[in-house]
Enzyme design. Structure first.
Site, short mmCIF file in Angstrom:
data_model
loop_
_atom_site.label_atom_id
_atom_site.label_comp_id
_atom_site.label_asym_id
_atom_site.label_seq_id
_atom_site.Cartn_x
_atom_site.Cartn_y
_atom_site.Cartn_z
N THR A 188 0.89 -1.10 -0.05
CA THR A 188 0.05 0.05 -0.17
C THR A 188 0.96 1.11 -0.06
O THR A 188 2.15 1.13 0.44
CB THR A 188 -1.16 0.14 1.24
OG1 THR A 188 -0.25 0.41 2.40
CG2 THR A 188 -1.61 -1.26 1.43
N ASP A 189 0.23 2.44 -0.33
CA ASP A 189 1.04 3.64 -0.10
C ASP A 189 0.77 3.85 1.22
O ASP A 189 0.12 3.27 2.11
CB ASP A 189 0.42 4.65 -1.17
CG ASP A 189 1.63 5.93 -1.61
OD1 ASP A 189 2.47 5.76 -0.71
OD2 ASP A 189 1.74 6.20 -2.49
N TRP A 190 1.31 5.17 1.68
CA TRP A 190 1.60 5.54 3.21
C TRP A 190 -0.05 5.57 3.51
O TRP A 190 -0.78 6.55 3.15
CB TRP A 190 2.31 6.88 3.19
CG TRP A 190 2.48 7.26 4.63
CD1 TRP A 190 1.64 7.52 5.56
CD2 TRP A 190 3.82 7.00 5.25
NE1 TRP A 190 2.13 7.75 6.78
CE2 TRP A 190 3.65 7.41 6.53
CE3 TRP A 190 5.08 6.64 5.09
CZ2 TRP A 190 4.47 7.55 7.71
CZ3 TRP A 190 6.04 6.79 5.91
CH2 TRP A 190 5.79 7.10 7.10
N ASN A 191 -0.11 4.76 4.54
CA ASN A 191 -1.56 4.81 5.41
C ASN A 191 -2.78 4.66 4.38
O ASN A 191 -3.80 5.06 4.75
CB ASN A 191 -1.73 5.98 5.98
CG ASN A 191 -2.71 5.82 7.22
OD1 ASN A 191 -3.13 4.74 7.68
ND2 ASN A 191 -3.31 7.01 7.32
#
Length: 749
Positions: free
Chosen positions: A276-279
């Site tokens: 995933t990208d950040w959060n």
């Protein structure tokens, strides 16, 4: 978009699969989930750290086998210490994988990706990624979150600097070159790192060019323009894919099963893992798609996400979700199997400290060989936009040169944003490059002229441009310009005016730059404008009134030396725009491969008639179109020939053109091949790049350039989402840019 999902398995592949299954059988559910968890270290934060984070607590979780990866841990000493926690203290000793944003270099900085894309030089682009991988691996890094292969049509979007421009064909070729450069032919080698295809998918089509915004994207555009670079990267063996912040059809990508499981993993047979990208798991609550982090985590794993970057959703909730029967443990096993497979391929189970080599870190990072390669890339990325009076190349015998503009003496901006471990203020400035180039007999004087920001911001801050209207340096700059034989004026953006989170509604010259340009132009007509920027600059007065303009972007460590070589003719510019330059922000997004309308653009129409597709206050065309770029010589195109004007589906024909250097200097030209499908089951672009090649010609010499045409050349994804070519007429076009083209027709029967 189906590809072969079952390639022939090698013995090594079977051995890794067996080893992974054996290890998986020994793992508890908590240990499996731990492999799906990635933490960032505060050594180098690249996003907002969750509240209440205790770094010591995170180290403890590594020793408990509850962390699979860390990002922003760099350097041999740091990575060895972190790896030791996992190897020597966790029950199974599973190594960590260390990821980092190595976007356009590690410590030796290459041109920002958008700039390097203007080279159209795939070997060069692969080489720069290879060097970035070498330096990263020498510093303990196993994995980069690059290349970004989002198609970028909107110069307002700050992250347009990270991609390959507006065209899918060029962007696809560049994406594959970068993947090959990072990964090489063997991920177990000490000088390779795993690449990441990002952002999957549609991130470049965010509404209004505003970062992290929602996306308006139809299926035709998704399949024909957005997905091809990712598909080609999967076919090239990219190790990981990062999903994106945006939604597709109202579903956040992290929770989009069709995109991640169906297309990527099933149809394309992707064998790596999705990070995933950040959060982005946690952000599904903000999207109002999940009521809380627990539900978001459930949706994410069902949709195909394998590793969670920093939301901690898998860590906190996945065990409970599996044990409650809401998600079968097989989903966890699949994700962990993919993650462990990459760790085996990287050779981390054979030697978890293989990337911790102090000698390589000292000898292979920021070495002269790499800086020389950075200069080569910078040279080939420069685009000569305009040379109306043939002021370039300059004579080295000029008596006096005024170098004006704060960007000219800036040693940090050329490094660009997303600069990994670059040394601040380590780039060669434009002023230094010019001083290095001319003899002591030439008087080179500098004046700052204008001010932009007040300093370099932290990652989470924006530039302070409150002093950008300061004119206190005008008088000195104007006086110097009036007293000099020629003026080299640097204009553009500082490095943190573009990049992630730095979208803009106005993309002209900030502050007092344009006013200074106008004043200097009054006192000296020998003005060379050097643009140093991260995105296309929309400034019509500049382009229409100045006779000589070099688009130099942010070129990396050797920026000033490369620009000076071009200014003084030691290198003949060969760059071609990978993205159109708009006349004004109101045209954005603007791109060459647009679809026609029922009332199309038509220059022959009566200007008093208003009911056609145009603006009443501006030209509808860009200032400079995709593929544009001049040389110090002139190339003439003639004799466009087809081997046949009809073609069957199982046949191939050839189109060729004669290109001659009719100027006085050796030069390199990028010959571009486009098609136009004149009628089809869905609306097709008025032209599409389908091939290109670079040729070098001595003065007076010519070369016949040949392109092959097959059914794949003419194919597209139709309403049924399958790739096919349809019988009918096609225009075949070749030229030196997307506007000036020789044209013939063929018929597919």
């Amino acid at each position: 978009m189906a590809v072969k999902a079952n390639p022939e398995k090698t013995e090594e592949h079977i051995d890794i699969a067996s080893a992974v299954n054996d290890l998986l059988s020994k793992m508890t559910l908590e240990e499996k989930i731990g492999q799906m968890n990635q933490y960032s270290s505060t050594w180098d934060i690249t996003g907002p750290m969750p509240e209440g984070v205790d770094e010591q607590e995170r180290y403890q979780k590594i020793t408990e086998g509850k962390v699979g990866s860390m990002l922003n841990v760099v350097g041999v000493d740091a990575t060895r210490k972190a790896q030791r926690l996992a190897i020597e203290h966790s029950r199974l000793g599973i190594p960590l994988i260390f990821g980092y944003d190595v976007i356009h270099g590690y410590k030796t900085m290459f041109p920002i990706p958008l700039a390097e894309s203007c080279s159209w030089d795939l070997e060069l682009i692969e080489k720069s990624a290879r060097i970035a991988a070498t330096e990263s691996a020498a510093s303990g890094v196993h994995w980069t979150f690059a290349p970004m292969m989002d198609i970028g049509r909107d110069a307002r979007w700050g992250r347009v600097i990270e991609g390959g421009g507006e065209d899918t064909h060029l962007g696809t070729k560049i994406a594959v070159a970068r993947v090959k450069g990072f990964q090489g032919n063997d991920l177990s080698r000490k000088d390779t790192i795993a690449a990441t295809a990002k952002h999957f998918a549609g991130y470049g089509f965010i509404v209004g060019g505003r970062d992290y915004n929602t996306t308006e994207l139809n299926t035709n555009t998704l399949y024909n323009h957005v997905l091809p670079p990712f598909k080609a990267s999967v076919e090239a063996g990219v190790a990981t894919v990062m999903n994106s912040f945006n939604d597709i059809d109202g579903i956040p990508v992290t929770g989009n099963t069709h995109l991640q499981r169906r297309i990527l993993k099933e149809d394309w047979g992707f064998e790596g893992f999705i990070i995933t990208d950040w959060n982005t798991i946690g952000e599904m609550k903000k999207h109002q798609y999940a009521k809380d982090l627990r539900e978001a985590s459930k949706r994410a794993i069902l949709a195909g996400a394998d590793m969670d970057m920093e939301s901690q959703g898998f860590e906190f909730f996945l065990k409970e979700i599996v044990e409650s029967g809401e998600v079968d443990e097989s989903f966890v096993d699949e994700a962990v199997r993919r993650i462990l497979t990459l760790k085996f391929k990287l050779g981390l189970f054979d030697d978890p400290y293989k990337y911790c080599d102090e000698h390589l870190e000292k000898t292979k990072v920021f070495c002269k060989e790499h800086r020389d390669a950075s200069k080569e890339a910078a040279l080939k990325s420069i685009v000569l936009l305009k040379n109306e009076k043939n002021q370039l190349p300059l004579s080295k015998e000029a008596k006096s040169i005024a170098v004006i503009g704060s960007l000219a003496d800036d040693k940090d901006t050329p490094i660009g944003t997303w600069r990994a471990q670059a040394i601040p203020f380590s780039a060669v400035s434009l002023l230094e490059g010019i001083q290095n180039k001319v003899s002591d007999d030439v008087e080179v004087r500098f004046s700052k002229g204008y001010t932009l920001s007040t300093g370099i911001p932290e990652f989470t801050q924006t530039l302070d441009l409150s002093n950008a209207d300061d004119r206190s340096g005008f008088d000195d700059a104007i006086e110097l310009a009036a007293a000099s034989d020629m003026v080299i004026l640097a204009l553009g953006e500082e490095c943190f005016q573009s990049g992630e989170g730095r979208s803009q509604t106005e993309i002209g010259l900030k502050g007092s730059q344009l006013d200074l340009l106008k004043e200097i132009n009054k006192v000296n007509k020998n003005v060379i404008v050097v643009l140093i920027n991260g995105r296309p600059i929309a400034e019509p007065w500049l382009y229409e009134n100045m006779s000589t303009i070099l688009e130099c972007w942010q070129l990396g460590s050797e920026s000033g030396n490369a620009i000076a070589d071009v200014l003084f003719g030691d290198f003949n510019p060969s760059g071609k725009l990978a993205i159109s330059i708009p006349r004004n922000v109101g045209q954005v997004p603007i791109y060459y491969n647009r679809n026609n309308t029922g009332r199309p653009i038509n220059d022959d129409i009566d200007p008093l008639y208003v009911f056609w597709s145009h603006y009443i206050d501006s030209e509808k065309t860009p200032q400079y179109s995709f593929g544009h770029g001049l040389s110090y010589t002139t190339f003439e195109y003639s004799n466009l020939e087809l081997s046949s004007q009809t073609m069957k589906m199982d046949e191939r024909i050839f189109v060729s053109v004669e290109v001659k250097n009719i100027g006085n200097m050796k030069g390199t030209e990028t010959v571009q091949f486009y098609i136009n499908d004149l009628y089809s089951s869905t609306i097709r672009p008025i032209k599409e790049l389908k091939g290109f090649t670079k040729i070098e010609l001595e003065p007076g010499k010519s070369n016949r350039v040949v392109f092959e045409i097959t059914w794949e050349t003419l194919a597209f994804y139709g309403p049924d989402r399958t790739l096919a070519a349809e019988p009918g007429e096609f225009e075949i076009m070749i030229g030196g840019n997307s506007e000036e083209l020789l044209t013939q027709k063929i018929e597919l029967i």
